[in-house]
Design a protein around this motif. Sequence first.
Motif, PDB file in Angstrom:
ATOM      1  N   SER A  45      -1.824  -5.672 -11.096  1.00 17.60           N
ATOM      2  CA  SER A  45      -0.791  -4.696 -11.465  1.00 17.60           C
ATOM      3  C   SER A  45      -1.046  -4.081 -12.834  1.00 17.60           C
ATOM      4  O   SER A  45      -0.160  -3.460 -13.409  1.00 17.60           O
ATOM      5  CB  SER A  45       0.594  -5.361 -11.455  1.00 17.60           C
ATOM      6  OG  SER A  45       0.610  -6.467 -12.352  1.00 17.60           O
ATOM      7  N   ASP A  46      -2.290  -4.260 -13.355  1.00 15.92           N
ATOM      8  CA  ASP A  46      -2.636  -3.662 -14.643  1.00 15.92           C
ATOM      9  C   ASP A  46      -4.056  -3.080 -14.597  1.00 15.92           C
ATOM     10  O   ASP A  46      -4.823  -3.225 -15.555  1.00 15.92           O
ATOM     11  CB  ASP A  46      -2.502  -4.678 -15.780  1.00 15.92           C
ATOM     12  CG  ASP A  46      -3.404  -5.891 -15.588  1.00 15.92           C
ATOM     13  OD1 ASP A  46      -3.922  -6.074 -14.467  1.00 15.92           O
ATOM     14  OD2 ASP A  46      -3.610  -6.637 -16.565  1.00 15.92           O
ATOM     15  N   SER A  48      -6.995  -0.934 -15.158  1.00 14.47           N
ATOM     16  CA  SER A  48      -7.304   0.100 -16.152  1.00 14.47           C
ATOM     17  C   SER A  48      -8.776   0.124 -16.542  1.00 14.47           C
ATOM     18  O   SER A  48      -9.159   0.889 -17.414  1.00 14.47           O
ATOM     19  CB  SER A  48      -6.450  -0.110 -17.412  1.00 14.47           C
ATOM     20  OG  SER A  48      -6.704  -1.385 -17.986  1.00 14.47           O
ATOM     21  N   GLN A 228      -0.662  -0.349 -11.353  1.00 13.03           N
ATOM     22  CA  GLN A 228      -0.493  -0.192 -12.803  1.00 13.03           C
ATOM     23  C   GLN A 228       0.953  -0.404 -13.234  1.00 13.03           C
ATOM     24  O   GLN A 228       1.363   0.056 -14.298  1.00 13.03           O
ATOM     25  CB  GLN A 228      -0.965   1.206 -13.231  1.00 13.03           C
ATOM     26  CG  GLN A 228      -2.455   1.431 -13.022  1.00 13.03           C
ATOM     27  CD  GLN A 228      -2.891   2.843 -13.379  1.00 13.03           C
ATOM     28  OE1 GLN A 228      -2.123   3.798 -13.251  1.00 13.03           O
ATOM     29  NE2 GLN A 228      -4.126   2.983 -13.835  1.00 13.03           N
ATOM     30  N   ARG A 230       2.478  -2.973 -14.361  1.00 12.69           N
ATOM     31  CA  ARG A 230       2.650  -3.734 -15.596  1.00 12.69           C
ATOM     32  C   ARG A 230       2.383  -2.876 -16.836  1.00 12.69           C
ATOM     33  O   ARG A 230       2.845  -3.204 -17.933  1.00 12.69           O
ATOM     34  CB  ARG A 230       1.713  -4.954 -15.604  1.00 12.69           C
ATOM     35  CG  ARG A 230       2.031  -6.033 -14.589  1.00 12.69           C
ATOM     36  CD  ARG A 230       3.366  -6.709 -14.866  1.00 12.69           C
ATOM     37  NE  ARG A 230       3.341  -7.499 -16.069  1.00 12.69           N
ATOM     38  CZ  ARG A 230       3.028  -8.795 -16.112  1.00 12.69           C
ATOM     39  NH1 ARG A 230       2.682  -9.420 -15.001  1.00 12.69           N
ATOM     40  NH2 ARG A 230       3.060  -9.444 -17.246  1.00 12.69           N
ATOM     41  N   LEU A 231       1.646  -1.797 -16.678  1.00 16.82           N
ATOM     42  CA  LEU A 231       1.336  -0.926 -17.814  1.00 16.82           C
ATOM     43  C   LEU A 231       2.535  -0.079 -18.220  1.00 16.82           C
ATOM     44  O   LEU A 231       2.572   0.450 -19.337  1.00 16.82           O
ATOM     45  CB  LEU A 231       0.157  -0.005 -17.469  1.00 16.82           C
ATOM     46  CG  LEU A 231      -1.162  -0.701 -17.097  1.00 16.82           C
ATOM     47  CD1 LEU A 231      -2.232   0.340 -16.783  1.00 16.82           C
ATOM     48  CD2 LEU A 231      -1.629  -1.626 -18.211  1.00 16.82           C
ATOM     49  N   PRO A 386       0.356  -6.805 -23.479  1.00 17.90           N
ATOM     50  CA  PRO A 386      -0.904  -6.929 -22.727  1.00 17.90           C
ATOM     51  C   PRO A 386      -1.423  -8.363 -22.678  1.00 17.90           C
ATOM     52  O   PRO A 386      -1.988  -8.789 -21.666  1.00 17.90           O
ATOM     53  CB  PRO A 386      -1.868  -6.019 -23.497  1.00 17.90           C
ATOM     54  CG  PRO A 386      -0.988  -4.999 -24.130  1.00 17.90           C
ATOM     55  CD  PRO A 386       0.244  -5.754 -24.520  1.00 17.90           C
ATOM     56  N   ALA A 389       0.495 -10.094 -20.057  1.00 16.84           N
ATOM     57  CA  ALA A 389       0.066  -9.642 -18.729  1.00 16.84           C
ATOM     58  C   ALA A 389      -1.228 -10.327 -18.308  1.00 16.84           C
ATOM     59  O   ALA A 389      -1.386 -10.717 -17.143  1.00 16.84           O
ATOM     60  CB  ALA A 389      -0.102  -8.123 -18.725  1.00 16.84           C
TER      61      ALA A 389
END
Length: 506
Positions: A45-46, A48, A228, A230-231, A386, A389
């Motif tokens: 879920s992050d 990047s 994404q 969680r971002l 972060p 996460a």
Amino acid sequence: KKEKLTPFQSFTKLISNKMEEESEHPRPQQSSFLQKSSDIEHLQSDVSTEDQLALVPDNFKSDDGNKPLKHVDEDTNEVFTYALRPMRYAVGFILLVELMERFSYYGIVYTETSFLTGVYDDDWNAGMTALEASSYVSIGVAMAYSSPFCGALLADVFLGYYWSIVIGCVCFYIPGLLLILFTTIPYGNDFNYLALSFGALILWPVGTGIVKSVNNVFGAKQFHPILQSRLIESYYVSFYMVINIGSLVGGFLIPILAQHNITLAYSLPVLMLMLAVIVFLSGTRRYCISKPRGDLIPSNFRSCGLNRETSKDPNPLSKTSLWSILRVCILTIPFNVVYSQQATMFIVQGTVMRKELGFLDAASMNNVDALAVLLFGTVIGQKFYPWLARNNVKIATTHKFAIGSALGALSIIWALVVEHFIFKQYHENQEQISVLWQVPSYVLVGAGEIFAISTAYEIAFTCSPPQKKSVGLRYQYFLYWRSTQRDMPGFVSYLFSMVSQCQWHS
């Protein structure tokens, strides 16, 4: 037999359940594939980086090299593509509009009263008394914080987020600023009250409401709702930092320029916002732009908690009623009450304290709050969240509100301690203590804002129904405005003054 719960227990259980759903399913929308997949919980879920992209299932990948992530909306079957680093690729253009909008707003608000009363120009002004000018400005502020509901419906139902921002800036905000600017230029024998009223009480505040109701939502929608999610947490911290940068620079620079030339001072917000809009338009191809749902009546019934039985939306978060969102956002009220003391009791306290360096007075101490927000926003948003996460740790939303409120309470406690030393120093040797004693209070409020206010933005976005994201955010803004007005903050100020009186009598 069902155990009967008190209203308070029911409310607490509702919030707890919604927060658990948010933590377990941080996805506003799900595709049909995900509903059937047994590996749903193993998706990142992050996402990047290129390494993370390599682990993403193929049906989540697009052929666009700049926007390699794909999502299919289950309701409309629209296909959306997303960048690996949305903050750099698209969100920066959106945040620039927010930065210049806040720069313009606070630059005008902080100087409008002085302009109307003739402080900046004795020969050309509206000729208002201080009370009349204050009431005039208050009407504009009330319009600015009430009109976001109209802007939210405009974006969610009719125009969509992108075009609402463009129209809000080009058709309302900038024309309003131009009319205010033109009234600073001497023309004829009479001051143009009609142009001032149309610009300062209608166009400018309505433009503010439209932009404020859409900008942060449009930025959050540049993140993939699943890969994404969680971002978005860090995004809202950055968004709140941008708000404070704009208000800090605008509230500092425009009043200084206004002392020399009010026309020059009011030209700057117009030019800066126009530049921001041009940059925003230049990034059009980078954005993920969704169409408005156009279902005003049915969605509002569902959003108010009605017609739930007939709703076929499988996503539990999208069934969260806007009334539930409102009740969750109520948790920010205790902190907002403390926040409002910066413009009232903290200023009053600072006026009886000694200046430092010849210019650091009670009014300038408000800048400490903005600097604290920037500091804690950078540490918490860019480092702390972060790190959590990466370690699969998420702070519960109710805990964030509690931390923010606790920091706000500590701020008030420290202000009371300072009040004690003010009177103690005065009674002992008739001297004043330094205004720098107020620094901890402002720093604690700034840290609390990161946990309470930015979290309110986040939860209002993630838990609002997909077709009512902007309306959900409006509840948060409206609660902020009402909780920083007279009633509750006045009660805190009353308690503060009672302590002061006790100090004097002792």
